[in-house]
Design a protein around this motif. Sequence first.
Motif, PDB file in Angstrom:
ATOM      1  N   GLU A 266      27.295  43.827   1.311  1.00  0.00           N
ATOM      2  CA  GLU A 266      26.146  43.900   2.210  1.00  0.00           C
ATOM      3  C   GLU A 266      24.804  43.698   1.527  1.00  0.00           C
ATOM      4  O   GLU A 266      23.905  43.089   2.105  1.00  0.00           O
ATOM      5  CB  GLU A 266      26.147  45.240   2.957  1.00  0.00           C
ATOM      6  CG  GLU A 266      27.262  45.330   3.976  1.00  0.00           C
ATOM      7  CD  GLU A 266      27.178  46.572   4.832  1.00  0.00           C
ATOM      8  OE1 GLU A 266      26.331  47.455   4.570  1.00  0.00           O
ATOM      9  OE2 GLU A 266      27.972  46.651   5.787  1.00  0.00           O
ATOM     10  N   ILE A 267      24.624  44.261   0.318  1.00  0.00           N
ATOM     11  CA  ILE A 267      23.306  44.152  -0.323  1.00  0.00           C
ATOM     12  C   ILE A 267      23.362  43.487  -1.697  1.00  0.00           C
ATOM     13  O   ILE A 267      22.341  43.391  -2.378  1.00  0.00           O
ATOM     14  CB  ILE A 267      22.590  45.524  -0.407  1.00  0.00           C
ATOM     15  CG1 ILE A 267      23.381  46.528  -1.246  1.00  0.00           C
ATOM     16  CG2 ILE A 267      22.307  46.062   0.995  1.00  0.00           C
ATOM     17  CD1 ILE A 267      22.624  47.833  -1.507  1.00  0.00           C
ATOM     18  N   GLY A 268      24.544  43.033  -2.099  1.00  0.00           N
ATOM     19  CA  GLY A 268      24.654  42.271  -3.335  1.00  0.00           C
ATOM     20  C   GLY A 268      24.574  43.087  -4.610  1.00  0.00           C
ATOM     21  O   GLY A 268      24.401  42.518  -5.684  1.00  0.00           O
ATOM     22  N   LEU A 269      24.688  44.409  -4.510  1.00  0.00           N
ATOM     23  CA  LEU A 269      24.651  45.260  -5.699  1.00  0.00           C
ATOM     24  C   LEU A 269      26.018  45.893  -5.909  1.00  0.00           C
ATOM     25  O   LEU A 269      26.485  46.647  -5.056  1.00  0.00           O
ATOM     26  CB  LEU A 269      23.595  46.366  -5.553  1.00  0.00           C
ATOM     27  CG  LEU A 269      22.150  45.924  -5.351  1.00  0.00           C
ATOM     28  CD1 LEU A 269      21.249  47.142  -5.175  1.00  0.00           C
ATOM     29  CD2 LEU A 269      21.672  45.049  -6.490  1.00  0.00           C
ATOM     30  N   ASP A 270      26.652  45.588  -7.031  1.00  0.00           N
ATOM     31  CA  ASP A 270      27.942  46.183  -7.365  1.00  0.00           C
ATOM     32  C   ASP A 270      27.685  47.317  -8.346  1.00  0.00           C
ATOM     33  O   ASP A 270      27.557  47.097  -9.549  1.00  0.00           O
ATOM     34  CB  ASP A 270      28.880  45.127  -7.966  1.00  0.00           C
ATOM     35  CG  ASP A 270      30.277  45.666  -8.183  1.00  0.00           C
ATOM     36  OD1 ASP A 270      30.608  46.746  -7.650  1.00  0.00           O
ATOM     37  OD2 ASP A 270      31.047  45.019  -8.912  1.00  0.00           O
TER      38      ASP A 270
ATOM     39  N   ALA B 136      16.714  42.663  -6.649  1.00  0.00           N
ATOM     40  CA  ALA B 136      17.978  41.915  -6.667  1.00  0.00           C
ATOM     41  C   ALA B 136      18.767  42.033  -5.365  1.00  0.00           C
ATOM     42  O   ALA B 136      19.795  41.377  -5.215  1.00  0.00           O
ATOM     43  CB  ALA B 136      18.844  42.382  -7.840  1.00  0.00           C
ATOM     44  N   ILE B 137      18.309  42.844  -4.420  1.00  0.00           N
ATOM     45  CA  ILE B 137      19.043  43.002  -3.159  1.00  0.00           C
ATOM     46  C   ILE B 137      19.115  41.663  -2.439  1.00  0.00           C
ATOM     47  O   ILE B 137      18.112  40.979  -2.246  1.00  0.00           O
ATOM     48  CB  ILE B 137      18.380  44.071  -2.268  1.00  0.00           C
ATOM     49  CG1 ILE B 137      18.580  45.455  -2.892  1.00  0.00           C
ATOM     50  CG2 ILE B 137      18.943  44.028  -0.847  1.00  0.00           C
ATOM     51  CD1 ILE B 137      17.863  46.573  -2.161  1.00  0.00           C
ATOM     52  N   ARG B 138      20.334  41.303  -2.075  1.00  0.00           N
ATOM     53  CA  ARG B 138      20.601  40.078  -1.313  1.00  0.00           C
ATOM     54  C   ARG B 138      21.442  40.472  -0.109  1.00  0.00           C
ATOM     55  O   ARG B 138      22.584  40.908  -0.258  1.00  0.00           O
ATOM     56  CB  ARG B 138      21.351  39.035  -2.150  1.00  0.00           C
ATOM     57  CG  ARG B 138      20.595  38.563  -3.372  1.00  0.00           C
ATOM     58  CD  ARG B 138      19.339  37.759  -2.987  1.00  0.00           C
ATOM     59  NE  ARG B 138      18.556  37.387  -4.153  1.00  0.00           N
ATOM     60  CZ  ARG B 138      17.470  38.021  -4.572  1.00  0.00           C
ATOM     61  NH1 ARG B 138      17.026  39.081  -3.931  1.00  0.00           N
ATOM     62  NH2 ARG B 138      16.810  37.618  -5.636  1.00  0.00           N
ATOM     63  N   LEU B 139      20.881  40.318   1.083  1.00  0.00           N
ATOM     64  CA  LEU B 139      21.556  40.757   2.297  1.00  0.00           C
ATOM     65  C   LEU B 139      22.691  39.831   2.692  1.00  0.00           C
ATOM     66  O   LEU B 139      22.593  38.607   2.553  1.00  0.00           O
ATOM     67  CB  LEU B 139      20.567  40.843   3.453  1.00  0.00           C
ATOM     68  CG  LEU B 139      19.480  41.898   3.334  1.00  0.00           C
ATOM     69  CD1 LEU B 139      18.548  41.819   4.538  1.00  0.00           C
ATOM     70  CD2 LEU B 139      20.069  43.286   3.201  1.00  0.00           C
ATOM     71  N   GLN B 140      23.744  40.424   3.221  1.00  0.00           N
ATOM     72  CA  GLN B 140      24.853  39.670   3.801  1.00  0.00           C
ATOM     73  C   GLN B 140      24.377  39.165   5.166  1.00  0.00           C
ATOM     74  O   GLN B 140      24.303  39.918   6.135  1.00  0.00           O
ATOM     75  CB  GLN B 140      26.068  40.589   3.952  1.00  0.00           C
ATOM     76  CG  GLN B 140      27.286  39.912   4.512  1.00  0.00           C
ATOM     77  CD  GLN B 140      28.430  40.897   4.693  1.00  0.00           C
ATOM     78  OE1 GLN B 140      28.219  42.067   4.973  1.00  0.00           O
ATOM     79  NE2 GLN B 140      29.645  40.410   4.532  1.00  0.00           N
ATOM     80  N   GLU B 141      24.049  37.885   5.224  1.00  0.00           N
ATOM     81  CA  GLU B 141      23.427  37.322   6.419  1.00  0.00           C
ATOM     82  C   GLU B 141      24.308  37.406   7.661  1.00  0.00           C
ATOM     83  O   GLU B 141      23.795  37.440   8.781  1.00  0.00           O
ATOM     84  CB  GLU B 141      23.024  35.871   6.161  1.00  0.00           C
ATOM     85  CG  GLU B 141      21.910  35.743   5.138  1.00  0.00           C
ATOM     86  CD  GLU B 141      21.539  34.299   4.856  1.00  0.00           C
ATOM     87  OE1 GLU B 141      22.088  33.388   5.510  1.00  0.00           O
ATOM     88  OE2 GLU B 141      20.691  34.085   3.974  1.00  0.00           O
ATOM     89  N   GLU B 142      25.629  37.460   7.492  1.00  0.00           N
ATOM     90  CA  GLU B 142      26.530  37.533   8.640  1.00  0.00           C
ATOM     91  C   GLU B 142      26.418  38.874   9.355  1.00  0.00           C
ATOM     92  O   GLU B 142      26.781  38.974  10.528  1.00  0.00           O
ATOM     93  CB  GLU B 142      27.996  37.327   8.220  1.00  0.00           C
ATOM     94  CG  GLU B 142      28.302  35.982   7.612  1.00  0.00           C
ATOM     95  CD  GLU B 142      27.923  35.907   6.135  1.00  0.00           C
ATOM     96  OE1 GLU B 142      27.720  34.791   5.645  1.00  0.00           O
ATOM     97  OE2 GLU B 142      27.809  36.965   5.481  1.00  0.00           O
ATOM     98  N   GLU B 143      25.922  39.926   8.659  1.00  0.00           N
ATOM     99  CA  GLU B 143      25.897  41.259   9.256  1.00  0.00           C
ATOM    100  C   GLU B 143      24.532  41.935   9.280  1.00  0.00           C
ATOM    101  O   GLU B 143      24.319  42.827  10.086  1.00  0.00           O
ATOM    102  CB  GLU B 143      26.861  42.195   8.506  1.00  0.00           C
ATOM    103  CG  GLU B 143      28.316  41.867   8.704  1.00  0.00           C
ATOM    104  CD  GLU B 143      29.226  42.899   8.062  1.00  0.00           C
ATOM    105  OE1 GLU B 143      28.771  44.019   7.760  1.00  0.00           O
ATOM    106  OE2 GLU B 143      30.407  42.590   7.865  1.00  0.00           O
ATOM    107  N   LEU B 144      23.622  41.538   8.400  1.00  0.00           N
ATOM    108  CA  LEU B 144      22.375  42.290   8.252  1.00  0.00           C
ATOM    109  C   LEU B 144      21.132  41.435   8.467  1.00  0.00           C
ATOM    110  O   LEU B 144      21.085  40.275   8.061  1.00  0.00           O
ATOM    111  CB  LEU B 144      22.312  42.922   6.855  1.00  0.00           C
ATOM    112  CG  LEU B 144      23.445  43.900   6.518  1.00  0.00           C
ATOM    113  CD1 LEU B 144      23.314  44.381   5.088  1.00  0.00           C
ATOM    114  CD2 LEU B 144      23.474  45.058   7.487  1.00  0.00           C
ATOM    115  N   LEU B 145      20.127  42.057   9.073  1.00  0.00           N
ATOM    116  CA  LEU B 145      18.850  41.390   9.326  1.00  0.00           C
ATOM    117  C   LEU B 145      17.812  41.712   8.262  1.00  0.00           C
ATOM    118  O   LEU B 145      17.034  40.850   7.874  1.00  0.00           O
ATOM    119  CB  LEU B 145      18.297  41.819  10.692  1.00  0.00           C
ATOM    120  CG  LEU B 145      19.142  41.456  11.910  1.00  0.00           C
ATOM    121  CD1 LEU B 145      18.590  42.136  13.152  1.00  0.00           C
ATOM    122  CD2 LEU B 145      19.183  39.953  12.080  1.00  0.00           C
ATOM    123  N   SER B 146      17.778  42.983   7.819  1.00  0.00           N
ATOM    124  CA  SER B 146      16.742  43.399   6.886  1.00  0.00           C
ATOM    125  C   SER B 146      17.141  44.718   6.223  1.00  0.00           C
ATOM    126  O   SER B 146      18.159  45.308   6.562  1.00  0.00           O
ATOM    127  CB  SER B 146      15.402  43.566   7.608  1.00  0.00           C
ATOM    128  OG  SER B 146      15.471  44.605   8.564  1.00  0.00           O
TER     129      SER B 146
END
Length: 163
Positions: free
Chosen positions: A68-72, A109-119
């Motif tokens: 969802e936010i690109g942080l592992d 570094a947060i990168r949103l999962q565009e299929e599920e999240l707006l902001s």
Amino acid sequence: MTVSDFATYIAGLPRVIAGAAALFRDGDGRVLLVEPNYREGWALPGGTIESDEGETPRQGARRETAEEIGLDIALGRLLAVDWVPGTARPPLVAYLYDGGVLGEDQLKAIRLQEEELLSWRLVPRDDLAAHLPGALGRRVLAALDVLAEGSGTAELENGHRVG
């Protein structure tokens, strides 16, 4: 009881949804919230545990956060477990883990999962109830209290502390 009877018994047991999320904060103590595109309101990074894949709640929270936010990020301790009764859906058991304090580089570094999240946004404790009503809001506040206390796990029912 025969094997067939046992299988029938298991198939007839009530179903429960299991979900897991991570509670991330910034250096000022604000909580990271995400805005889903599939429903109204805000949420924490997290989602449904893929139990058919053998996933544990901790693994599910980490996987969902990475998606969802690109942080592992390795998650900290379990802060809260919440039993939310079912109404239009089966009951939910929700696990909430400490995601820790995110530094400036991690926030950038947060990168949103565009299929599920707006902001996404960082929200101070005093404003959480306006963004996270109901059981989720109470769950997050209970988890913040556990963090402030320094130990333990909050046992919750519909976001209210028990025990």
